[in-house]
Design a protein around this motif. Structure first.
Motif, PDB file in Angstrom:
ATOM      1  N   GLY A 272       0.852  -1.193   0.000  1.00 45.68           N
ATOM      2  CA  GLY A 272       0.000   0.000   0.000  1.00 45.68           C
ATOM      3  C   GLY A 272       0.878   1.230   0.000  1.00 45.68           C
ATOM      4  O   GLY A 272       1.716   1.408  -0.874  1.00 45.68           O
ATOM      5  N   SER A 273       0.694   2.071   0.997  1.00 48.72           N
ATOM      6  CA  SER A 273       1.523   3.279   1.089  1.00 48.72           C
ATOM      7  C   SER A 273       2.700   3.082   2.033  1.00 48.72           C
ATOM      8  O   SER A 273       3.381   4.025   2.397  1.00 48.72           O
ATOM      9  N   THR A 274       2.935   1.825   2.437  1.00 46.12           N
ATOM     10  CA  THR A 274       4.003   1.523   3.387  1.00 46.12           C
ATOM     11  C   THR A 274       5.207   0.933   2.666  1.00 46.12           C
ATOM     12  O   THR A 274       5.079   0.069   1.811  1.00 46.12           O
ATOM     13  N   TYR A 275       6.367   1.412   3.030  1.00 43.81           N
ATOM     14  CA  TYR A 275       7.629   0.935   2.471  1.00 43.81           C
ATOM     15  C   TYR A 275       8.272   0.012   3.493  1.00 43.81           C
ATOM     16  O   TYR A 275       8.430   0.373   4.657  1.00 43.81           O
ATOM     17  N   LEU A 276       8.634  -1.205   3.091  1.00 44.11           N
ATOM     18  CA  LEU A 276       9.223  -2.183   4.005  1.00 44.11           C
ATOM     19  C   LEU A 276      10.643  -2.538   3.566  1.00 44.11           C
ATOM     20  O   LEU A 276      10.847  -3.434   2.752  1.00 44.11           O
ATOM     21  N   PRO A 277      11.630  -1.814   4.087  1.00 45.21           N
ATOM     22  CA  PRO A 277      13.013  -2.201   3.773  1.00 45.21           C
ATOM     23  C   PRO A 277      13.362  -3.494   4.499  1.00 45.21           C
ATOM     24  O   PRO A 277      12.806  -3.808   5.555  1.00 45.21           O
ATOM     25  N   ASP A 278      14.250  -4.253   3.931  1.00 48.64           N
ATOM     26  CA  ASP A 278      14.673  -5.520   4.514  1.00 48.64           C
ATOM     27  C   ASP A 278      16.180  -5.610   4.372  1.00 48.64           C
ATOM     28  O   ASP A 278      16.756  -5.082   3.427  1.00 48.64           O
ATOM     29  N   GLY A 279      16.816  -6.279   5.314  1.00 47.77           N
ATOM     30  CA  GLY A 279      18.259  -6.427   5.211  1.00 47.77           C
ATOM     31  C   GLY A 279      18.851  -7.096   6.422  1.00 47.77           C
ATOM     32  O   GLY A 279      18.132  -7.676   7.247  1.00 47.77           O
ATOM     33  N   GLU A 280      20.155  -7.033   6.503  1.00 45.62           N
ATOM     34  CA  GLU A 280      20.904  -7.638   7.604  1.00 45.62           C
ATOM     35  C   GLU A 280      21.794  -6.571   8.226  1.00 45.62           C
ATOM     36  O   GLU A 280      22.350  -5.729   7.526  1.00 45.62           O
ATOM     37  N   ILE A 281      21.920  -6.646   9.550  1.00 45.77           N
ATOM     38  CA  ILE A 281      22.779  -5.723  10.282  1.00 45.77           C
ATOM     39  C   ILE A 281      23.453  -6.504  11.403  1.00 45.77           C
ATOM     40  O   ILE A 281      22.817  -7.380  12.002  1.00 45.77           O
ATOM     41  N   PRO A 282      24.726  -6.261  11.672  1.00 49.85           N
ATOM     42  CA  PRO A 282      25.385  -6.961  12.778  1.00 49.85           C
ATOM     43  C   PRO A 282      24.655  -6.701  14.100  1.00 49.85           C
ATOM     44  O   PRO A 282      24.203  -5.575  14.354  1.00 49.85           O
ATOM     45  N   ALA A 283      24.537  -7.712  14.912  1.00 49.95           N
ATOM     46  CA  ALA A 283      23.817  -7.597  16.186  1.00 49.95           C
ATOM     47  C   ALA A 283      24.386  -6.469  17.054  1.00 49.95           C
ATOM     48  O   ALA A 283      23.637  -5.795  17.755  1.00 49.95           O
ATOM     49  N   ALA A 284      25.670  -6.246  16.986  1.00 47.82           N
ATOM     50  CA  ALA A 284      26.302  -5.205  17.801  1.00 47.82           C
ATOM     51  C   ALA A 284      25.857  -3.801  17.382  1.00 47.82           C
ATOM     52  O   ALA A 284      26.032  -2.855  18.136  1.00 47.82           O
TER      53      ALA A 284
END
Length: 94
Positions: free
Chosen positions: A19-31
């Motif tokens: 819809g009007s929502t943008y959902l970025p996805d990815g990986e980031i180090p836990a720290a």
């Protein structure tokens, strides 16, 4: 918005639009997750939600920093010197 996670060593995946929502996805180090959580309200004017889940372990890419100052006490790696110091401290305390 996407440059902030990149500065925190995040890797972006394919984003999705719902819809009007943008959902970025990815990986980031836990720290680095906490840093991103702290920056998110300012980056999104308080309109974002953040969800994270642990996925896997990876080898650490950086090296462990070596202390650059001399020790100010007895070195526990020098067993003889360290034990003499501990014995003197225990004997003096009784």
């Amino acid at each position: 918005m996407l440059s902030a996670p990149a500065r925190l060593d995040a890797v972006a995946h394919s984003p999705a639009m719902r819809g009007s929502t943008y959902l970025p996805d990815g990986e980031i180090p836990a720290a680095r997750v906490h840093e991103l959580e702290q920056q998110l309200p300012a980056l999104t004017r308080g309109e974002a939600e953040f969800e994270s889940a642990f996925e896997r372990y990876l080898p650490v890419r950086s090296t462990i920093p070596v202390p650059d100052r001399p020790r100010t006490d007895h070195n526990p790696l020098n067993r003889e010197e360290y034990l003499l110091h501990v014995v003197r401290r225990v004997a003096g305390a009784s």
